[in-house]
Scaffold this motif. Structure first.
Motif, short mmCIF file in Angstrom:
data_model
loop_
_atom_site.label_atom_id
_atom_site.label_comp_id
_atom_site.label_asym_id
_atom_site.label_seq_id
_atom_site.Cartn_x
_atom_site.Cartn_y
_atom_site.Cartn_z
N GLY A 17 0.82 -1.21 0.00
CA GLY A 17 0.00 0.00 0.00
C GLY A 17 0.86 1.25 0.00
N PHE A 18 0.23 2.34 0.45
CA PHE A 18 0.88 3.65 0.43
C PHE A 18 1.13 4.13 1.86
N TYR A 19 2.39 4.38 2.16
CA TYR A 19 2.78 4.85 3.49
C TYR A 19 3.10 6.35 3.39
N ILE A 20 2.51 7.13 4.26
CA ILE A 20 2.64 8.58 4.20
C ILE A 20 3.38 9.08 5.43
N LEU A 21 4.52 9.76 5.20
CA LEU A 21 5.26 10.42 6.28
C LEU A 21 4.80 11.87 6.34
N GLN A 22 4.40 12.31 7.51
CA GLN A 22 3.81 13.66 7.64
C GLN A 22 4.53 14.47 8.71
N TRP A 23 4.79 15.73 8.36
CA TRP A 23 5.29 16.71 9.34
C TRP A 23 4.29 17.87 9.36
N LYS A 24 3.74 18.16 10.50
CA LYS A 24 2.83 19.31 10.59
C LYS A 24 3.26 20.20 11.75
N MET A 25 2.86 21.46 11.67
CA MET A 25 3.25 22.42 12.69
C MET A 25 2.66 22.04 14.03
N HIS A 26 3.49 22.13 15.07
CA HIS A 26 3.03 21.79 16.42
C HIS A 26 2.37 23.00 17.06
N GLY A 27 1.15 22.79 17.56
CA GLY A 27 0.44 23.86 18.24
C GLY A 27 0.00 23.40 19.61
N PRO A 28 -0.38 24.31 20.48
CA PRO A 28 -0.82 23.94 21.83
C PRO A 28 -2.08 23.09 21.80
N LEU A 29 -2.07 22.03 22.57
CA LEU A 29 -3.23 21.15 22.67
C LEU A 29 -3.81 21.22 24.07
N PRO A 30 -5.12 21.25 24.22
CA PRO A 30 -5.71 21.30 25.56
C PRO A 30 -5.48 20.00 26.30
N CYS A 31 -5.22 20.12 27.60
CA CYS A 31 -5.03 18.94 28.44
C CYS A 31 -6.38 18.30 28.73
#
Length: 713
Positions: A628-642
């Protein structure tokens, strides 16, 4: 006010080309007194223990020393200094461990020393010795600095003396006809006879090596010095003979600094470390201050990786313009065996080269010259049989004029000097400047403040024809190597230069950083921008079930989240348009996962999201289970609520504040391997292709093949 001063010492591995038992006999001759070591006034046994089979022998002694600081000791009302020394000999394993600490001034000064003798791992007829020590001065009547200097001076002088004493007693034993001592064997009375035990038939006590002990026999004369050469005692340790042969004469403390910085790099940098001569250059540049050298070296290693300098000799091909108009080249070596580089700067049209090629091309060409110089130093070290770690540069200024003082050209020269000073310290052994014209002092005034003081001291400047005759070039370069254009008989192939035609100048529309962009594309690494709301993604199609995807990436700017996904559907490429200011710089941004796709339906997550901070280097691998198709992803890190709260975490708030723009930047490399080839691939992460290839002499694994995925920082 409590003053605390700490000094540490770590020796290289010193090799005695004699068996362990003979070295122990020489060592025991130092007790109870040793005239060969004047500061050692005597010793007294406090405690002694022998195991029943005689394999273990422990002696604890009180040793009296005479320290060369009579006034200081008199002020402290102390006549001598006492140390407690514990020696543990394991005759079965053929090891001796020595532990010593000071008894005098123990509440003010703490000295710990550990020494070990052991069998050479590649030649059981040789013995290795290692030594480490620490000096911790808590307080000493206001004389802390004086005590530190006296202690380190006396300790380092005794290090060399200690080796000489062992060799002295070894020669004394051999002169007495004692060249062989049988190894320890279990007592015959202990249990049934073992057929594998040598039939020596000796009592264990007969082999104990006190002075004048029995059991020393005249057998196997000459066996103590086998002709075969053994390798280094340990691939991760430095041998004293290796240091002298390949790195030169170092003081004990300089050896210690090299070993300690090398150990730190082994512990903190995965897989590869720079070559020893490269580490030593940075130590020399910072006068063997480990902290300063470490900071300088780490910055340089990051720079090398970011700009792929390790691959420059393979990837950089000088434009034809440089081959014709750049008036520099390698030319044999000087009298000391250093590679000789000749630069006819006065004949070079620096203005024309900058206008035709740009500053980046010239910088990269100079970097390739420096990389080639390091390579030639290694070759000459092997050719001449002595350490050669720097090269000589001969600069001819005939023809230098005001044209060379063109402001952009001088600016480019200053930048090149800055980069070379920061990343190639102590590589210039000598700079010979000949035929310096009247305009030279003006140029020297501009550039000299940017040149390190240690480097400036290596400059020799000759005006007019002063370079000819005694005191000139013939003092440093053999006559048959002096170039013909300087009155010598040697034909020199360095280009003569000339004016670069204006028709070859770059137009104003051509980007200044075009060479900088090619810097990335000519290497195995790719650059990418990660935009807010627009991650960067790459797809890897796997046709067979079990393969290995490996990756290596560095976060150059901002914080990103890395993920790995799998899909049976082929994604469509979508290049992100630059809708924000400053988003059109070098680097790509590709989106593959369609916004209509549903996680868990159209595609699935294989790796837990990994938060990668700015400046981090990430390596990892994943063993695929399905085609199949394997996707490597880099996305901007933003604050996540706890969980359970609407308040963001402090770390996330700080991270968001640090991102001054809506863009992150990274460089990455990935590779797909058959699982059976994973460990053996020359370009996989197993062989550390992402490391400092040109600086390292040996490689070790940076990640381990696993049945599941693996991430490492």
């Amino acid at each position: 006010c409590v003053v605390k001063m700490v000094q540490k010492y770590q020796s290289p591995v010193r090799v005695y080309k004699y068996p362990f038992e003979l070295v122990m006999a020489a060592y025991e001759k130092r007790f109870p007194t040793c005239p060969e070591i004047p500061v050692f006034l005597g010793s007294e046994i406090l405690h002694e223990y022998r195991s029943e089979d005689g394999a273990i022998h422990i002696i604890e002694r009180s040793c009296k020393l005479n320290v060369d600081a009579p006034r200081l000791l008199k002020k402290a009302r102390v006549e001598y200094v006492f140390f407690i020394q514990k020696n543990t000999v394991n005759w079965k394993e053929r090891t001796l461990r020595i532990e010593a600490h000071n008894e005098t001034f123990a509440n003010r000064v703490v000295v710990h020393e550990t020494c070990s003798y052991s069998v050479h791992p590649e030649n059981e007829e040789w013995t290795c010795f290692e030594q480490s020590a620490s000096l911790d001065i808590k307080s000493f009547f206001g004389f802390e600095s004086t005590v530190e200097k006296i202690a380190m001076k006396q300790y380092t002088s005794n290090i060399k003396r200690g080796k000489e004493v062992i060799e002295h007693y070894l020669k004394e034993l051999i002169s007495q006809g004692i060249t062989f001592i049988p190894r320890w064997t279990p007592p015959a009375a202990c249990g049934p006879k073992d057929e594998r035990t040598p039939a020596v038939g000796r009592d264990a006590d007969a082999v104990q090596l006190e002075t004048g002990a029995p059991g020393i026999t005249k057998e196997q004369t000459g066996s103590s010095c086998p002709p075969a050469e053994a390798g280094s005692p340990d691939a991760d340790k430095l041998d004293a003979d290796y240091i002298e042969r390949y790195l030169g004469q170092l003081t004990p403390m300089q050896e210690s600094c090299l070993i300690r910085l090398r150990q730190w790099l082994q512990e903190t940098h995965k897989g590869k470390i720079p070559k020893d001569e490269h580490i030593l250059r940075f130590l020399r540049a910072r006068d063997f201050n480990i902290d300063k050298a470490r900071e300088m070296l780490c910055q340089s290693l990051s720079w090398r990786k970011q700009y792929q300098v390790d691959y420059i000799l393979q990837s950089w091909r000088p434009p034809a313009l440089l081959d014709e108009y750049y008036t520099g080249g390698w030319h044999y070596q000087d009298k000391d065996g250093r590679p000789l580089y000749i630069l006819r700067l006065g004949q070079m049209d620096t203005k024309g080269l900058v206008k035709a090629l740009g500053e980046e091309s010239l910088l990269r060409h100079v970097l390739s010259i420096n990389e080639e110089g390091q390579k030639r130093c290694e070759e000459n070290t092997n050719i001449f049989g002595r350490p050669i770690t720097s090269w000589t540069c001969l600069v001819d200024l005939e023809g230098l004029n005001m044209r060379h003082l063109w402001r952009p050209g001088v600016k480019a020269l200053l930048r090149i000097i800055e980069v070379v000073e920061d990343n190639y310290p102590e590589t210039l052994g000598r700079l010979l400047i000949v035929r310096a014209p009247r305009v030279f002092p003006v140029l020297w005034t501009l550039v000299s403040p940017f040149i390190n003081e240690n480097t400036r001291q290596k400059f020799l400047i000759y005006s007019g024809n002063n370079y000819q005759g005694p005191g000139g070039l013939v003092d440093y370069v053999d006559r048959d190597v002096i170039p013909d254009f300087l009155g010598g008989d040697c034909m020199c192939t360095v280009p003569e230069g000339g004016l670069v035609p204006k028709s070859l100048y770059q137009t104003e529309e051509e980007p200044e950083n075009s060479d900088h962009i090619r810097l990335w594309t000519e290497t195995i690494y790719h650059s990418a921008n990660v935009l807010k709301g627009a991650p960067h993604e790459i797809v890897v199609e796997i046709l067979e079930g079990e393969s290995v995807i490996t990756w290596d990436f560095d976060i150059l700017k901002g914080d990103v989240v890395f993920s790995l996904f799998h899909s049976k559907r082929a994604p469509e490429t979508n290049h992100k348009e630059a809708t924000l200011p400053s988003t059109s710089a070098a680097g790509d941004n590709v989106q593959l996962i369609d916004k209509s796709w549903v996680l868990g339906v159209d595609y699935s997550r294989l790796e837990s999201p990994l938060v990668c901070r700015e400046g981090e280097s990430i390596q990892g691998s994943h063993v695929t289970r399905w085609p199949g198709f394997y996707i490597l992803q880099w996305k901007m890190h933003g604050p996540l609520p706890c969980a359970g709260t609407t308040l963001p975490r402090v770390d996330d708030v700080l991270a968001s504040l640090q991102v001054s723009s809506h863009k992150c930047k990274l460089i990455y490399y990935y590779e797909v391997l058959a699982s059976k080839d994973f460990r053996g691939s020359m370009s996989s992460l197993e062989s550390c292709n992402s490391g400092f290839s040109q600086l390292s002499g040996a490689t070790t694994s940076s990640s381990q093949s696993q049945s599941s995925s693996h991430l490492s920082r």
